[in-house]
Design an enzyme around this catalytic site. Sequence first.
Site, PDB file in Angstrom:
ATOM      1  N   LEU A  70      43.973 -29.147 -20.043  1.00  0.00           N
ATOM      2  CA  LEU A  70      43.592 -28.275 -18.930  1.00  0.00           C
ATOM      3  C   LEU A  70      42.120 -27.912 -19.042  1.00  0.00           C
ATOM      4  O   LEU A  70      41.659 -27.489 -20.108  1.00  0.00           O
ATOM      5  CB  LEU A  70      44.437 -26.993 -18.955  1.00  0.00           C
ATOM      6  N   ASP A  71      41.376 -28.050 -17.937  1.00  0.00           N
ATOM      7  CA  ASP A  71      39.967 -27.652 -17.866  1.00  0.00           C
ATOM      8  C   ASP A  71      39.869 -26.505 -16.867  1.00  0.00           C
ATOM      9  O   ASP A  71      40.021 -26.694 -15.657  1.00  0.00           O
ATOM     10  CB  ASP A  71      39.117 -28.844 -17.420  1.00  0.00           C
ATOM     11  N   THR A 105      39.385 -24.986 -10.089  1.00  0.00           N
ATOM     12  CA  THR A 105      38.128 -24.389  -9.647  1.00  0.00           C
ATOM     13  C   THR A 105      38.414 -23.490  -8.461  1.00  0.00           C
ATOM     14  O   THR A 105      39.452 -23.628  -7.806  1.00  0.00           O
ATOM     15  CB  THR A 105      37.103 -25.467  -9.253  1.00  0.00           C
ATOM     16  N   SER A 119      35.740 -23.263  -6.295  1.00  0.00           N
ATOM     17  CA  SER A 119      34.718 -23.807  -5.404  1.00  0.00           C
ATOM     18  C   SER A 119      35.317 -24.891  -4.515  1.00  0.00           C
ATOM     19  O   SER A 119      35.842 -25.891  -5.008  1.00  0.00           O
ATOM     20  CB  SER A 119      33.568 -24.394  -6.226  1.00  0.00           C
ATOM     21  N   LYS A 120      35.206 -24.710  -3.217  1.00  0.00           N
ATOM     22  CA  LYS A 120      35.726 -25.703  -2.280  1.00  0.00           C
ATOM     23  C   LYS A 120      34.938 -27.012  -2.375  1.00  0.00           C
ATOM     24  O   LYS A 120      35.517 -28.101  -2.285  1.00  0.00           O
ATOM     25  CB  LYS A 120      35.684 -25.149  -0.861  1.00  0.00           C
ATOM     26  N   GLN A 129      33.324 -28.226  -5.044  1.00  0.00           N
ATOM     27  CA  GLN A 129      33.669 -28.920  -6.278  1.00  0.00           C
ATOM     28  C   GLN A 129      35.050 -29.545  -6.183  1.00  0.00           C
ATOM     29  O   GLN A 129      35.265 -30.674  -6.639  1.00  0.00           O
ATOM     30  CB  GLN A 129      33.604 -27.943  -7.450  1.00  0.00           C
ATOM     31  N   CYS A 184      15.894 -18.098 -17.144  1.00  0.00           N
ATOM     32  CA  CYS A 184      16.968 -18.220 -18.121  1.00  0.00           C
ATOM     33  C   CYS A 184      16.529 -19.069 -19.313  1.00  0.00           C
ATOM     34  O   CYS A 184      16.913 -18.794 -20.456  1.00  0.00           O
ATOM     35  CB  CYS A 184      18.211 -18.816 -17.471  1.00  0.00           C
TER      36      CYS A 184
END
Length: 417
Positions: free
Chosen positions: A175-176, A200, A202-203, A205, A373
């Site tokens: 599982l990720d 996810t 995110s649509k 992705q 960053c």
Amino acid sequence: MNALFSQAERQLATLPIPIQLTMPDGTRLGAANPRVGFVLKSLRSLSHLVRGRIGPIGEDYVEGRLDIVGSMRDLMGAAAALLKDSPVNGERAGFLSEIGRRAASVMHHTLDRDARQIQFHYDLSDDFYGLWQDPRRVYSCAYYRDPAMTLAQAQEAKLDHICRKLKLQQGERFLDIGAGWGGLLLWAAENYGVDATGITLSKNQHAHVNRLIQEKGLHDRVRMLLLDYRKLDDAEPFDKIASVGMFEHVGRAQLASYFSKIRRLLKPGGLAMNHGITAGGTYNAQLGSGMGDFIEKYIFPGGELVHVSKVLETLSDGGLEAVDVENLRPHYARTLWAWSDGLEAKLDEAYRILPGEQGAKSVRAYRLYLAGCAMAFEQGWISLNQVLCQRQGIFDGTQLDNPPGQAYPFRRDYIYR
């Protein structure tokens, strides 16, 4: 006003990089041959510069109240020197403050709100991210196993590093959590023969990875779901679990329940990898000098960082055992500079992909975010830790290489062999 100008001139003289300020009336302060220039449209921006308020300076740039001339690398060299105090200074929150912080975290991480926050960031534009990411679109810290590696090579090394740590085996259920654009999910399936599930919010992705699954003919053993981790069915646990660059979105108040969910999703003796950004300070809730507020507003709404010590505490509260911790902070600084340089090299195309004033704001925000960053990782204000953990199985202490009932051999050599 003259006092503010004098203060600015004194401050500019102390910076390691020659800087010039152009005032709204055209007056110039600072170096005659600058490497970085600020063109101010409001004297409010001058006040932010003098006070070392990095976040508000960034907001002024995004909103068009000042222009910046020069490279992002030079700009960040100046930004670090502008700070009055360390942005990770902080004291343990008092009882009432901690209650308020926890309540805010709970409120910011409902199912609906988390979905909106994830989509705000990750659904900005696949083409925009593709400008500066590697070909696999791996959006997390690379692993420069060899200093001569390119970004693409270092990302593949990171994917393999995680698979090795997890001891992935042919036929295991993997599982990720927060699978992004599918880099790890597909690497594990193609190189280690696992049956892989990714999730996810995110649509973009979700659609991208499902296209790749079909193109690669992996639909019989790889799937990508548009699903919150809290909604995963734990009736049939997985052999191995990875969460890469996801737990930063969980929220401090939910971390113990997040790790508890991972434990329920994991078979006894199974391994889980939590790879994520951690705070550089023990107590600070976010980066100071307005930098945390900038990221919350323009980049990652709802993102919350904790120190690695808090990760280990909440992981244990969730019923998991930490078996290996690796700090990859310098690797993330180099990764972010590679992303920043990639975006800087394609700015014209970035503005075409994200048109209009709102698109221009996004490009300007990401210019500062990536370079900022990189600087923050270099300075140690934030860090990146891979924490390998297990759901404990039966272990009698006599067999280390292949202990019955658990996957971890309690020796690191298998990871690097």
